[in-house]
Structure formats: C-alpha cells, structure tokens
Scaffold this motif. Structure first.
Motif, PDB file in Angstrom:
ATOM      1  N   PHE A 114       0.645  -1.189   0.008  1.00  0.00           N
ATOM      2  CA  PHE A 114      -0.078  -0.055   0.106  1.00  0.00           C
ATOM      3  C   PHE A 114       0.850   1.357  -0.065  1.00  0.00           C
ATOM      4  N   TRP A 115       0.224   2.474  -0.426  1.00  0.00           N
ATOM      5  CA  TRP A 115       0.998   3.556  -0.273  1.00  0.00           C
ATOM      6  C   TRP A 115       0.092   4.444   0.569  1.00  0.00           C
ATOM      7  N   HIS A 116       0.641   4.810   1.505  1.00  0.00           N
ATOM      8  CA  HIS A 116      -0.072   5.749   2.828  1.00  0.00           C
ATOM      9  C   HIS A 116       0.407   7.161   2.268  1.00  0.00           C
ATOM     10  N   ILE A 117      -0.606   8.041   1.983  1.00  0.00           N
ATOM     11  CA  ILE A 117      -0.216   9.418   1.915  1.00  0.00           C
ATOM     12  C   ILE A 117      -0.893  10.446   2.942  1.00  0.00           C
ATOM     13  N   GLY A 118      -0.320  11.730   2.895  1.00  0.00           N
ATOM     14  CA  GLY A 118      -0.752  12.552   3.856  1.00  0.00           C
ATOM     15  C   GLY A 118      -1.585  13.552   2.917  1.00  0.00           C
ATOM     16  N   SER A 119      -1.122  14.633   2.837  1.00  0.00           N
ATOM     17  CA  SER A 119      -1.857  15.521   1.852  1.00  0.00           C
ATOM     18  C   SER A 119      -1.244  15.656   0.670  1.00  0.00           C
ATOM     19  N   GLY A 120      -0.235  14.799   0.393  1.00  0.00           N
ATOM     20  CA  GLY A 120       0.326  14.751  -1.155  1.00  0.00           C
ATOM     21  C   GLY A 120       1.171  15.765  -1.409  1.00  0.00           C
ATOM     22  N   SER A 121       2.056  16.466  -0.459  1.00  0.00           N
ATOM     23  CA  SER A 121       2.628  17.649  -0.889  1.00  0.00           C
ATOM     24  C   SER A 121       4.010  17.380  -1.314  1.00  0.00           C
ATOM     25  N   ASN A 122       4.550  16.210  -0.810  1.00  0.00           N
ATOM     26  CA  ASN A 122       6.103  15.717  -1.355  1.00  0.00           C
ATOM     27  C   ASN A 122       5.876  14.408  -2.114  1.00  0.00           C
ATOM     28  N   LEU A 123       5.060  14.461  -3.088  1.00  0.00           N
ATOM     29  CA  LEU A 123       4.941  13.298  -3.879  1.00  0.00           C
ATOM     30  C   LEU A 123       4.460  13.499  -5.240  1.00  0.00           C
ATOM     31  N   ILE A 180       4.817  24.780   6.809  1.00  0.00           N
ATOM     32  CA  ILE A 180       5.335  23.735   5.944  1.00  0.00           C
ATOM     33  C   ILE A 180       4.044  22.777   5.471  1.00  0.00           C
ATOM     34  N   PRO A 181       3.685  22.822   4.396  1.00  0.00           N
ATOM     35  CA  PRO A 181       2.712  21.803   4.031  1.00  0.00           C
ATOM     36  C   PRO A 181       2.485  20.248   4.685  1.00  0.00           C
ATOM     37  N   GLY A 182       1.210  19.743   4.743  1.00  0.00           N
ATOM     38  CA  GLY A 182       1.241  18.522   5.112  1.00  0.00           C
ATOM     39  C   GLY A 182       0.737  18.061   6.651  1.00  0.00           C
ATOM     40  N   GLU A 183       0.685  16.726   6.696  1.00  0.00           N
ATOM     41  CA  GLU A 183      -0.031  16.310   7.951  1.00  0.00           C
ATOM     42  C   GLU A 183       1.123  15.990   8.891  1.00  0.00           C
ATOM     43  N   THR A 184       0.810  15.666  10.179  1.00  0.00           N
ATOM     44  CA  THR A 184       1.812  15.557  11.155  1.00  0.00           C
ATOM     45  C   THR A 184       2.360  14.144  11.001  1.00  0.00           C
ATOM     46  N   VAL A 212       7.672  11.195   9.381  1.00  0.00           N
ATOM     47  CA  VAL A 212       7.983  10.508   8.483  1.00  0.00           C
ATOM     48  C   VAL A 212       9.226  11.008   7.561  1.00  0.00           C
ATOM     49  N   GLN A 213       9.088  12.139   7.227  1.00  0.00           N
ATOM     50  CA  GLN A 213      10.056  12.914   6.147  1.00  0.00           C
ATOM     51  C   GLN A 213      11.054  13.671   7.088  1.00  0.00           C
ATOM     52  N   ASN A 214      10.910  13.743   8.201  1.00  0.00           N
ATOM     53  CA  ASN A 214      11.791  14.953   9.068  1.00  0.00           C
ATOM     54  C   ASN A 214      11.850  16.161   8.324  1.00  0.00           C
ATOM     55  N   ILE A 215      10.947  16.675   8.291  1.00  0.00           N
ATOM     56  CA  ILE A 215      10.607  18.081   7.833  1.00  0.00           C
ATOM     57  C   ILE A 215      11.672  18.963   8.480  1.00  0.00           C
ATOM     58  N   GLY A 216      12.013  19.990   7.628  1.00  0.00           N
ATOM     59  CA  GLY A 216      13.022  20.860   8.230  1.00  0.00           C
ATOM     60  C   GLY A 216      13.037  22.622   7.744  1.00  0.00           C
ATOM     61  N   ALA A 217      13.366  23.454   8.564  1.00  0.00           N
ATOM     62  CA  ALA A 217      13.582  24.665   7.844  1.00  0.00           C
ATOM     63  C   ALA A 217      14.124  25.552   8.988  1.00  0.00           C
ATOM     64  N   ASP A 271      10.407  -0.798   6.351  1.00  0.00           N
ATOM     65  CA  ASP A 271       9.229  -0.298   7.192  1.00  0.00           C
ATOM     66  C   ASP A 271       8.304   0.334   6.585  1.00  0.00           C
ATOM     67  N   LYS A 272       8.292   0.863   5.326  1.00  0.00           N
ATOM     68  CA  LYS A 272       7.323   1.465   4.813  1.00  0.00           C
ATOM     69  C   LYS A 272       6.003   0.543   4.358  1.00  0.00           C
ATOM     70  N   ALA A 273       6.639  -0.596   4.145  1.00  0.00           N
ATOM     71  CA  ALA A 273       5.576  -1.718   3.902  1.00  0.00           C
ATOM     72  C   ALA A 273       4.636  -2.278   5.310  1.00  0.00           C
ATOM     73  N   VAL A 277       2.265   2.006   9.622  1.00  0.00           N
ATOM     74  CA  VAL A 277       1.610   3.452   9.595  1.00  0.00           C
ATOM     75  C   VAL A 277       1.447   4.152  10.704  1.00  0.00           C
ATOM     76  N   VAL A 278       1.886   5.598  10.658  1.00  0.00           N
ATOM     77  CA  VAL A 278       1.864   6.467  11.672  1.00  0.00           C
ATOM     78  C   VAL A 278       0.449   6.830  12.044  1.00  0.00           C
ATOM     79  N   ILE A 279       0.240   6.741  13.407  1.00  0.00           N
ATOM     80  CA  ILE A 279      -1.141   6.854  13.824  1.00  0.00           C
ATOM     81  C   ILE A 279      -1.020   8.088  14.763  1.00  0.00           C
ATOM     82  N   ILE A 320       8.749  34.995   5.004  1.00  0.00           N
ATOM     83  CA  ILE A 320       9.611  34.453   4.040  1.00  0.00           C
ATOM     84  C   ILE A 320       9.256  33.444   3.073  1.00  0.00           C
ATOM     85  N   ARG A 321       8.371  32.637   3.910  1.00  0.00           N
ATOM     86  CA  ARG A 321       7.990  31.396   2.962  1.00  0.00           C
ATOM     87  C   ARG A 321       7.002  32.107   1.795  1.00  0.00           C
ATOM     88  N   GLU A 322       6.203  32.625   2.175  1.00  0.00           N
ATOM     89  CA  GLU A 322       5.081  33.356   1.324  1.00  0.00           C
ATOM     90  C   GLU A 322       5.749  34.130   0.216  1.00  0.00           C
TER      91      GLU A 322
HETATM   92  C1  LIG Z   1       5.114  24.570  -1.071  1.00  0.00           C
HETATM   93  C2  LIG Z   1       5.849  23.615  -0.328  1.00  0.00           C
HETATM   94  C3  LIG Z   1       7.037  23.907   0.470  1.00  0.00           C
HETATM   95  C4  LIG Z   1       7.390  23.087   1.150  1.00  0.00           C
HETATM   96  N1  LIG Z   1       8.608  23.319   2.284  1.00  0.00           N
HETATM   97  C5  LIG Z   1       9.083  22.441   2.940  1.00  0.00           C
HETATM   98  C6  LIG Z   1      10.176  22.571   3.872  1.00  0.00           C
HETATM   99  O1  LIG Z   1      10.247  23.970   4.150  1.00  0.00           O
HETATM  100  N2  LIG Z   1      10.846  21.615   4.659  1.00  0.00           N
HETATM  101  C7  LIG Z   1      10.374  20.619   4.328  1.00  0.00           C
HETATM  102  O2  LIG Z   1      10.791  19.587   5.105  1.00  0.00           O
HETATM  103  N3  LIG Z   1       9.438  20.210   3.320  1.00  0.00           N
HETATM  104  C8  LIG Z   1       8.695  21.088   2.739  1.00  0.00           C
HETATM  105  N4  LIG Z   1       7.834  20.863   1.686  1.00  0.00           N
HETATM  106  C9  LIG Z   1       7.660  19.251   1.614  1.00  0.00           C
HETATM  107  C10 LIG Z   1       6.312  18.391   2.327  1.00  0.00           C
HETATM  108  O3  LIG Z   1       5.317  19.788   2.953  1.00  0.00           O
HETATM  109  C11 LIG Z   1       6.460  17.709   3.444  1.00  0.00           C
HETATM  110  O4  LIG Z   1       7.557  16.840   2.977  1.00  0.00           O
HETATM  111  C12 LIG Z   1       5.500  17.273   4.379  1.00  0.00           C
HETATM  112  O5  LIG Z   1       6.025  16.509   5.463  1.00  0.00           O
HETATM  113  C13 LIG Z   1       4.745  16.346   3.493  1.00  0.00           C
HETATM  114  O6  LIG Z   1       3.472  16.188   4.148  1.00  0.00           O
HETATM  115  P1  LIG Z   1       2.027  15.412   3.556  1.00  0.00           P
HETATM  116  O7  LIG Z   1       1.358  15.362   4.519  1.00  0.00           O
HETATM  117  O8  LIG Z   1       1.920  16.328   2.194  1.00  0.00           O
HETATM  118  O9  LIG Z   1       2.679  13.926   2.937  1.00  0.00           O
HETATM  119  P2  LIG Z   1       2.755  13.188   1.698  1.00  0.00           P
HETATM  120  O10 LIG Z   1       3.371  14.030   0.734  1.00  0.00           O
HETATM  121  O11 LIG Z   1       1.417  12.613   1.253  1.00  0.00           O
HETATM  122  O12 LIG Z   1       3.684  11.966   2.126  1.00  0.00           O
HETATM  123  C14 LIG Z   1       5.041  12.215   2.300  1.00  0.00           C
HETATM  124  C15 LIG Z   1       5.478  11.056   2.973  1.00  0.00           C
HETATM  125  O13 LIG Z   1       5.010  10.457   3.975  1.00  0.00           O
HETATM  126  C16 LIG Z   1       4.486   9.330   4.041  1.00  0.00           C
HETATM  127  N5  LIG Z   1       3.223   9.224   5.126  1.00  0.00           N
HETATM  128  C17 LIG Z   1       2.414  10.204   5.143  1.00  0.00           C
HETATM  129  N6  LIG Z   1       1.486  10.140   6.125  1.00  0.00           N
HETATM  130  C18 LIG Z   1       2.182   8.717   6.564  1.00  0.00           C
HETATM  131  C19 LIG Z   1       1.382   7.960   7.824  1.00  0.00           C
HETATM  132  N7  LIG Z   1       0.353   8.403   8.430  1.00  0.00           N
HETATM  133  N8  LIG Z   1       2.170   7.057   7.947  1.00  0.00           N
HETATM  134  C20 LIG Z   1       3.260   6.270   7.242  1.00  0.00           C
HETATM  135  N9  LIG Z   1       3.569   7.308   6.196  1.00  0.00           N
HETATM  136  C21 LIG Z   1       3.071   8.312   5.925  1.00  0.00           C
HETATM  137  C22 LIG Z   1       4.287   8.900   2.574  1.00  0.00           C
HETATM  138  O14 LIG Z   1       4.095   7.663   2.364  1.00  0.00           O
HETATM  139  C23 LIG Z   1       5.271   9.745   2.208  1.00  0.00           C
HETATM  140  O15 LIG Z   1       6.448   8.745   2.050  1.00  0.00           O
HETATM  141  C24 LIG Z   1       7.024  21.739   0.884  1.00  0.00           C
HETATM  142  C25 LIG Z   1       5.992  21.289   0.096  1.00  0.00           C
HETATM  143  C26 LIG Z   1       5.401  22.333  -0.532  1.00  0.00           C
HETATM  144  C27 LIG Z   1       4.460  22.014  -1.579  1.00  0.00           C
END
Ligand SMILES: Cc1cc2nc3c(=O)[nH]c(=O)nc-3n(C[C@H](O)[C@H](O)[C@H](O)COP(=O)(O)OP(=O)(O)OC[C@H]3O[C@@H](n4cnc5c(N)ncnc54)[C@H](O)[C@@H]3O)c2cc1C
Length: 367
Positions: free
Chosen positions: A58-67, A136-140, A145-150, A194-196, A199-201, A250-252
């Motif tokens: 399966f592919w688990h997505i969040g809001s699809g902002s990094n795929l 930073i867009p997306g769900e927690t 998973v992504q180790n978001i950073g800024a 681990d991805k397979a 699922v992060v809850i 800055i981001r905007e």
């Molecule tokens: C305009 C813009 C600016 C951005 N700026 C930054 C930035 O400054 N820094 C940064 O780090 N990123 C940035 N990003 C990237 C993005 O916001 C992050 O990577 C964010 O964490 C993705 O969240 P999402 O919910 O959209 O996840 P998705 O893109 O849907 O998924 C990302 C990954 O997480 C996995 N995943 C999602 N939910 C779960 C779950 N519940 N359990 C297991 N796996 C899961 C997916 O399988 C995938 O591998 C930016 C994106 C955009 C569009």
C-alpha cells in the motif's frame, strides 16, 4: 467513518495537481477502521497482488505535498483522517523545577492533523519548538516520516515518539525518536521494509514552555529586523508569534502556494559531498555557495546548481522551474506526470554534466 473507493481520483490528494486515479483509495478515522480496511477482501487481495509483484502492499499518503504520482496508481492508497492535539500529562517534567526536563510539555498529535495547525497551537499556547517549521504543508504523520526541516530546525529535534500501527503484526508499535533513523529529510519509515509495514497513527512531540528561539538563520533575523551579533539581547523582546509571522512572510515571498501553482516544494535534495569533491569544484566555481556538514562533508545547494545550468524560470512542455527558487518544479497548468518526470531527468543529467554530481529527488515518485 471509513471510506473505500475504487478507481478513485487523486487530484484532491496531491499538490502537484496530477489528475490520476488509484485502483483503491481508502480513508479511515481510527485504528479500528484502518484494520477493517486492511481486512476487506478486495483490499487485502490487491495488497497481496502488489506484494507478489515486488511492490509496496500500500502507499499511505498525507496531503500529497511531497509526492508525484507518475501515472494511475494500480494499488491501494491509504489516508488517515484523524486529527487532534492533546497535552500528555507528565509526572516529574512539567512539575519539576530543576534539571533538563524543566518546562517540557509533551503533545500527542493525531497523524492526520495539519502540521501548521500544530505550529499555530504551540504559538497560541506559549510552547516553543515548532515555530520555525510554520507553514510547511502537510500532515503531522508525514512530517515525522519526512523529518521536515526549515530555518535551522528539524522535526526530529522535537519527536519524542512515533506511534505506528504494525500492519504485519496487527498491533501498535512505538518508535522512540532515537530509533527513527533521522537524518536530513530522512527516517527509517521512508525505506521499503518499514514503509510496507508501519502506518503512523500519532506523534508525540516534546516542546518547551521556556523561551528557546532558534534565530541563527540570517533570513529570519532580517525578516524580524534584528541582528543578533550586534544586539544579542534583541531575542528577549521577541514573541513566538513574531517569529512565526516572520517565517510565514519569508515562505510566502519565495515559495509558490500549491493552491495556485501545482508543486511539491523542494523537488531535489541538496547533495552532501566529500570535502575533496567540493574543494575541486570550488577552484572552478569560487562563488559556489556551501554549508559545512561535518569535518569531512559539505552541502551544496542543488537550486544554485540548477540555476547555473540555466533552468531558473524555464519550462519543458507544461512542467517548469519556479522563477524565484530553482529547487522547486512546478506544474504550469495541465501537465501530465510524465512531463514533470522528463523535466526532473533532464535537470539531473544537466547538473551531472556540469558539476559531476548526481542530484536526487526529495519528492517521492509513485507509480
Ligand atoms: C510549497 C511547499 C513547501 C514545502 N516546504 C518544505 C520545507 O520547508 N521543509 C520540508 O521539510 N518540506 C517542505 N515541503 C515538503 C512537504 O511539505 C513535506 O514533506 C510534508 O511533510 C509532506 O506532508 P504530506 O502530508 O503532504 O505528506 P505526503 O506528501 O502525502 O507523504 C510524504 C511521505 O510521508 C508518508 N506518509 C504520509 N502519512 C503517513 C502516515 N500516516 N504513515 C506512514 N507514512 C506516511 C508517505 O508515504 C510519503 O512517503 C514543502 C512542500 C510544498 C508543496
């Protein structure tokens, strides 16, 4: 309530605005519903078939902002709809008035919670830690998973625990932050094994009640109108809200809003190279920007290299490179997934030809 749909449009679920479909798309609000989905005969059969082909079940997505969906997805796409933030009662942390844990607050956040809502919640409640990660867009769940950073902060600095559902063992599994294999945009949950399986809850974050701002990044100081070198005490007059507002400004100013322009943020990772490689390049490009990673490694901004290859603001078909930030690929309107893929490949080749470095996508390519 859970929802299982066949041949479902993914357009609302990816910020690149790719008009593709998933063979099965299923959303859930809690673990019971997730289990029902996983045990649904049609879903289970498709997961099994995908696995047999050597693909992820399966592919688990969040809001699809990094795929980037590179076409219709033939398997099962899962999404968590559960949202909420809860303060975890802690003994010996909030109440203690001495030691490392003084002023610590633990927040338990549902995986589907919009990440910026967590940042806003913390700022409103005087909790320090996530403010630099505002907007930073997306769900927690995805953020962990992504180790978001800024701007000098990564979520790994804040993650206490990641609570997962172990799909294979059919039970909860908790990873400590230290077990997550965190690195630059990196964690164990990005890798196939681990991805397979997980699922992060929920995610437990460790935030601080005591002021602790991270303002080393020059751009933030500039946006706040301060210079900490000249006036180190300026930091004491700043509120959390002011820092959040500065980050948002800055981001905007430099990133396209996915509502208006399809994109997935930074498309490529900034490559980290051995110093010997960097030294050689620097003799050729004395103005090459760079950041020291550790004693032996240097990070080079991929955006700068892409710009040097002449790609800034340019297009290939309906896919383009954003005018203000070459690291961001955009959908100029109606682009097919393969147009973005073609632009991605062309840029990788051009950068490799010019600099001898093969940059890699940060964005997940899903097909
Ligand atoms: C305009 C813009 C600016 C951005 N700026 C930054 C930035 O400054 N820094 C940064 O780090 N990123 C940035 N990003 C990237 C993005 O916001 C992050 O990577 C964010 O964490 C993705 O969240 P999402 O919910 O959209 O996840 P998705 O893109 O849907 O998924 C990302 C990954 O997480 C996995 N995943 C999602 N939910 C779960 C779950 N519940 N359990 C297991 N796996 C899961 C997916 O399988 C995938 O591998 C930016 C994106 C955009 C569009």
């Amino acid at each position: 309530m859970k929802n299982i749909a066949q041949n479902a449009p993914l357009l609302p679920y990816n910020t690149f605005h790719m008009d593709v479909k998933a063979a099965v798309f299923a959303e859930y609000e809690n673990v019971d519903e997730l289990r029902e989905i996983l045990n649904d005969p049609a879903v289970a059969a498709l997961m099994q078939a995908e696995k047999a082909k050597g693909r992820l079940p399966f592919w688990h997505i969040g809001s699809g902002s990094n795929l980037l969906f590179t076409g219709d997805y033939p398997g099962v796409v899962l999404h968590c709809k559960s949202t909420g933030i809860r303060v975890v009662p802690t003994e010996g942390t909030e109440s203690s008035d001495e030691g490392e844990d003084e002023g610590v607050c633990l927040l338990e956040v549902e995986a589907g919670t919009v990440w910026d809502d967590v940042c806003a919640y913390c700022v409103e409640n005087g909790l320090y830690g996530p403010e630099n990660l505002s907007l930073i867009p997306g769900e927690t769940g995805a953020a962990a998973v992504q180790n978001i950073g800024a701007y000098g902060v990564e979520i790994s600095n804040l993650v206490e625990k990641v609570i997962c559902w172990d799909v294979e063992a059919d039970k909860e599994h908790i990873f400590d932050g230290t077990e997550m294999g965190y690195g630059y945009r990196e964690s164990r949950l990005k890798h196939e094994a681990d991805k397979a399986r997980y699922v992060v809850i929920r995610v437990v974050l460790r935030v601080q009640r005591k002021p602790r701002l991270h303002l080393e990044y020059e751009g933030i100081q500039k946006a706040l109108g301060i210079n900490l070198e000249a006036d180190p005490e300026a930091v004491e007059k700043l509120s959390l809200q002011e820092v959040r507002n500065a980050v948002i400004r800055i981001r905007e100013g430099k990133l396209p809003d996915p509502k208006d322009v399809g994109n997935a943020g930074s498309f490529f990772k900034n490559p980290v190279v051995e110093n010997a490689v960097f030294d050689k390049l620097q003799t050729q490009y004395p103005n090459m920007p760079h950041y020291v990673v550790d004693k032996g490694h240097t990070k080079i901004p991929a955006g700068w290299m892409i710009e040097q290859c002449g790609w800034k603001g340019k297009s290939l078909g309906r896919a383009g490179v954003y005018e203000k930030q070459s690291l961001v690929l955009v959908n100029r309107g109606g682009a097919e997934p393969q147009e973005i893929v073609r632009l991605c490949r062309t840029i990788i080749e051009d950068v490799e030809k010019k600099f001898g470095i093969r940059i890699e996508p940060e964005v997940n390519l899903i097909g």
